[in-house]
Design an enzyme around this catalytic site. Structure first.
Site, short mmCIF file in Angstrom:
data_model
loop_
_atom_site.label_atom_id
_atom_site.label_comp_id
_atom_site.label_asym_id
_atom_site.label_seq_id
_atom_site.Cartn_x
_atom_site.Cartn_y
_atom_site.Cartn_z
N HIS A 278 7.91 10.41 3.35
CA HIS A 278 8.61 10.82 2.13
C HIS A 278 8.90 9.64 1.19
CE1 HIS A 278 13.01 10.64 3.88
NE2 HIS A 278 12.32 9.58 4.23
N GLU A 279 9.36 9.97 0.00
CA GLU A 279 9.58 8.99 -1.07
C GLU A 279 8.31 8.19 -1.39
OE1 GLU A 279 12.07 8.86 -2.98
OE2 GLU A 279 13.69 9.84 -1.88
N GLY A 280 7.18 8.84 -1.36
CA GLY A 280 5.89 8.16 -1.58
C GLY A 280 5.33 7.70 -0.26
#
Lengths: 600, 600
Positions: free
Chosen positions: B441-443
């Site tokens: 997550h978050e890239g």
């Protein structure tokens, strides 16, 4: 999405193009078989795995076996799959005709096993453990015990376990405390606790035959005082049928992260002083008997890890072809359609890595299987000795390498699926959880490293290594196309360095450098394994390059191109990682040896 | 067994010996604080984490939130912990006094966060996401929206989410389909589906404030047409209290492998055409607003990964000191007592690796936190620009490196515990499952690699890199003891090679070599990260060596020796692994770029 197990094209390539398994049919032991019968058995395995094992893999994970204090309950699908498996005669697949077996090569049985392991490792464990236990009974039990238990194990009426670990003794079996005292009736009374015993309790079979390591009081200390016993859940009546309970009780089920469908048990033997055990072979030889079966068991663990890895790889491959996300050059405009993620280079990297790990591990362990077949069929004593030496040397690699890289493959499959991969709605996270057992059981990978560096390299005065190097050298010479030659050239300096490090180690192990070398043993195993698996990939690339040179095209051409690409990936991306390990071993890097417990 | 979170000695070392956090008290923004108030807040966090968050971490994993079609239910302990957290004012800890905050440095708030993240990342997510969403509202919402929502978010009466992902659009946000149409009342009507929205539904708070990315019809295509909206679960009545439901419905909960205590939701916006949204800032600037908060969010992900890693490390360390197995030289006889497994070299290797990953990741992300504090307090514009450039450059490393190595640490913790580690009776397997989200997550980490190589290195004409190299160079010069100098000398050639590769990349990215370079971007991130983390370890070793030179002894001496040992481990065992990556980048290794989808 299609959830395909190992493609048959891949299995065919390994068995008949790389390993020449068909040549086994020329041996007297397998003369009644041919490629058609081999393939018919694999057909049956594939179908059974897909239809009866795969569909309940996730269900058994979610709805794992439970124990109400009296009885273990599990979903019905497990028994249905187990019964079909045993009724098909697979448990005895490798056993002799005279034992009621199909007398099939280990290599073919492992080809079949691949489908079951990829589909559902948990349910597969019940018959596989039974076959392994039956193998021990067949080879080492006295005639009476063998007659009593072997036939029913081979039909799966009785199942088997290996009961080694105790609460305080896992890797260190020298310290087991389970005792076996000779009774006046000539049998033994067993007393003790065992832990993490897979398939130690269930209602799948009429009886469970535990192979129990225990110590006969008064015997030698440590591993030299360990004996092996057959301890059934039910004692047999005069007709050989299960009779009264044998004072083996289930203390509880262990709740694992994965492999949840296989019961993992804490067992108590002889709580009421009435647990009958039957000595297998001679007293104090128990560990030796167990370890004579260990080569096969360790190949099985590595192979299973490669197969669970394989299922995740195939799933993530289908996903990567199907799932669109972002843009790929040259169509980068917002108005262009989103592209399948396989068109992103980093996704292809993760797919190639998985392919190189899983097909590499599969090829490695099938190669190991052919060594077992060769041992059984080779008539020339000198050659048989060589095969045995090679098998011993490579066993730590068969176990440790795929069990390290299979989970790595599953980790990459999760990453390719992204958020989806992190959910239980998709199968790849279970693959990872199931696979994580493999670096632990049948000797942790740390122990495999010590086994290689402290023992296997030096057995028979290092003959195993000579056999290995001769075979590697042969395959390097067989690299005739430019791409195959480039792979061989890439491997060469690593092999040279490995040779030098082994020479250095031979001296260091007899000096005050022994401690640091053994502390860094994992690096040694890394280097050795990377060279071995590079060779395994070179062998596959040689075959593929030859096929391409002979004009393979279309789907077949793509298949071979994929093989060469995976080999190139492995040699160019994975092999160079061991430069670190070479540096550590060469410099006798002392950090891990010198750090004190109080520094942490 | 003691299940200790981050030792205070370690936190003190990072904050006050390495990072000089106390100097922030000289800045006007923090002038009301001092080391005592800092430590009092950390004391409170540690106590709350241990007493209210840790005890239900495993319970919330086993007994995860459920949805009966109307309401989400979760174990009571989550609300109790959340309420205590919010009542203590922690959500607004970093916010200004005028917002009702404590105006504490990010570095100190992250020190506190470490305890919560190590204890229970799932429950921690609710207040942390709220603080992150509040930060966006504070900076970009218009005054009316801010007044309506911010105060209640900062008290935790309202919680927050970040609603970016859609079923068909995760990494590729350009393709989101959620629409927001201007209504005559000046607000918007939002319509669409969002997926994997953490904390998207629950009963912990009076209202949930979704920050939703959506497209205003007629806007530019792709990411340039994305706007940001505040979309509450309940619309507010005239008194600002939650009024009628706002047509945001929970389509279902997602069942994750780990992080199970945090609800992961599929949300439907505007099913009945009546979902009110309030535009944040200007139209079409939504992604920019989100990304201006992203630096902090990404440090948070990396830091959380290091902290979950840390808990597993500490647990496996205690286990290794306690659990006996086998013998260690010179007491190798069966009669000798079994030895704690920390006396086996390979176990120490696995502990040192964990220490180097988790304390390295912790030190790295706390360093990143000091950059944010410096940005807020530095008065010199030129210096502030430099800090900003460095922060931008390092953000992919803050996110990706610990989120790759934190799970690796957990994997090693499982391996040290062996069979026990594989069971749910011990906490380390949950750590691994929880941590596995962080590389996604978050890239994803693949996207972080592209962000570094395709964008961050070249921002402000590469000034960020110059700032970094100057700082690294300063710390290398500060290495004055022989052991510290040896570490600096080890790092030097890697830095030189990194410099060369960056120069080469600058040209390649403008040539036909762009594709292969971007395909291999993960190697570039590996090299860059390994150099950065080696520097972070050198900084710690410099402090430790100085303390030892000044006569630190006893427990303190052991602590510093441990720091130097972990630094030596990292530089000698982990840094050399990137020789592979250097080889791949230097040779522009084409395998992953060239392999075709049909070859798999």
């Amino acid at each position: 999405m299609a959830d395909q197990l190992i493609p048959r094209r891949e299995m065919q390539f390994q068995l008949y193009e790389v390993l020449n398994t068909q040549s086994l049919c020329e041996k007297p032991r397998f003369e009644e078989h041919n490629v058609e019968t081999f393939n018919a058995v694999i057909d049956m395995a594939e179908k059974m795995a897909e239809e009866l094992f795969l569909p309940h893999n996730a269900i058994a994970d979610k709805d794992e076996p439970t124990f109400d204090g009296k009885k273990v309950t599990m979903i019905d699908e497990v028994k249905k799959a187990f019964d079909t498996y045993r009724e098909s005669g697979f448990i005895a697949g490798h056993f002799d005709y005279e034992d009621g077996g199909m007398q099939l090569p280990v290599t073919i049985m492992n080809a079949c096993a691949g489908y079951f392991l990829a589909a559902n490792p948990s349910t597969t464990a019940y018959p596989f453990l039974t076959a392994a236990a039956a193998n021990v009974v067949k080879h080492f039990a006295n005639e009476e015990t063998k007659q009593a238990f072997l036939p029913k194990m081979l039909t799966g009426d009785f199942t088997g376990t290996m009961a080694l670990t105790e609460p305080h003794a896992g890797s260190g079996l020298a310290d087991i405390r389970t005792s076996a005292t000779l009774h006046e009736d000539g049998t033994y009374r067993v007393k003790g606790s065992k832990l993490y015993i897979s398939a130690g309790e269930h209602e799948l079979s009429d009886n469970i035959v535990h192979l129990v390591l225990a110590k006969i009081p008064g015997g030698p200390a440590g591993v030299k005082g360990i004996s092996l016993f057959v301890v059934p859940k039910y004692r047999l009546d005069e007709n050989g049928n299960p009779g009264p309970r044998n004072d083996v009780t289930l203390a509880g089920l262990i709740h694992k992260m994965g492999y949840r469908g296989t019961t993992s048990t804490a067992l108590t033997f002889g709580e009421n002083g009435d647990c009958h055990g039957y000595l297998v072979g001679e007293p104090h030889q128990g560990l030796r008997y167990m370890f004579m079966m260990m080569n096969e068991a360790r190949i099985g663990v590595g192979y299973g890890a490669a197969m669970i890895g394989y299922r995740g790889y195939r799933y993530s491959l289908e996903y990567a072809k199907d799932r669109t996300q972002g843009r790929a050059a040259p169509k980068l405009a917002p108005e262009d359609e989103a592209t399948p993620i396989i068109n992103h280079g980093d996704v292809r990297r993760m797919l190639l890595a998985q392919k190189s790990y899983c097909e590499g591990g599969m090829a490695l362990c099938l190669y190991g299987s052919t060594l077992i077949d060769a041992l059984e069929t080779e008539e020339d004593t000198a050659k048989r000795t060589e095969i045995s030496q090679l098998l011993e040397l490579l066993t730590p690699v068969f176990k440790a390498w795929p069990s390290e890289f299979g989970p790595k493959a599953n980790d990459l499959a999760i990453q390719i699926l992204g958020g989806a991969g992190y959910t239980r709605e998709y199968p790849v996270e279970q693959c990872w959880r199931d696979n994580r057992l493999n670096p632990i059981h049948e000797g942790t990978n740390g122990i495999q490293a010590l086994d290689l560096l402290g023992r296997k390299l030096w057995q028979s005065e290092g003959k195993g290594l000579q056999v290995l190097m001769a075979r590697v050298s042969g395959d390097m010479k067989a690299a005739t196309t430019p791409r195959a030659q480039a792979l061989a050239a890439k491997l060469k300096p690593y092999l040279d360095q490995l040779g030098g490090l082994i020479q250095q180690a031979a001296g260091d192990l007899r000096s005050d450098k022994q401690a640091v070398l053994l502390t860094n043993a994992s690096c040694f195993l890394n280097i050795f394994s990377a060279c071995v698996v590079s060779w395994i990939w070179l062998r596959q690339a040689n075959v593929a390059e030859q096929a391409l040179a002979n004009g393979a095209s279309g789907q077949d051409g793509d298949f071979y191109e994929g093989k060469v690409a995976a080999a190139e990936y492995f040699l160019n991306w994975e092999l160079p990682l061991v430069k670190r390990d070479i540096e550590v071993i060469t410099s006798q890097e002392p950090t891990c040896e010198n750090v004190k417990a109080s520094y942490f």
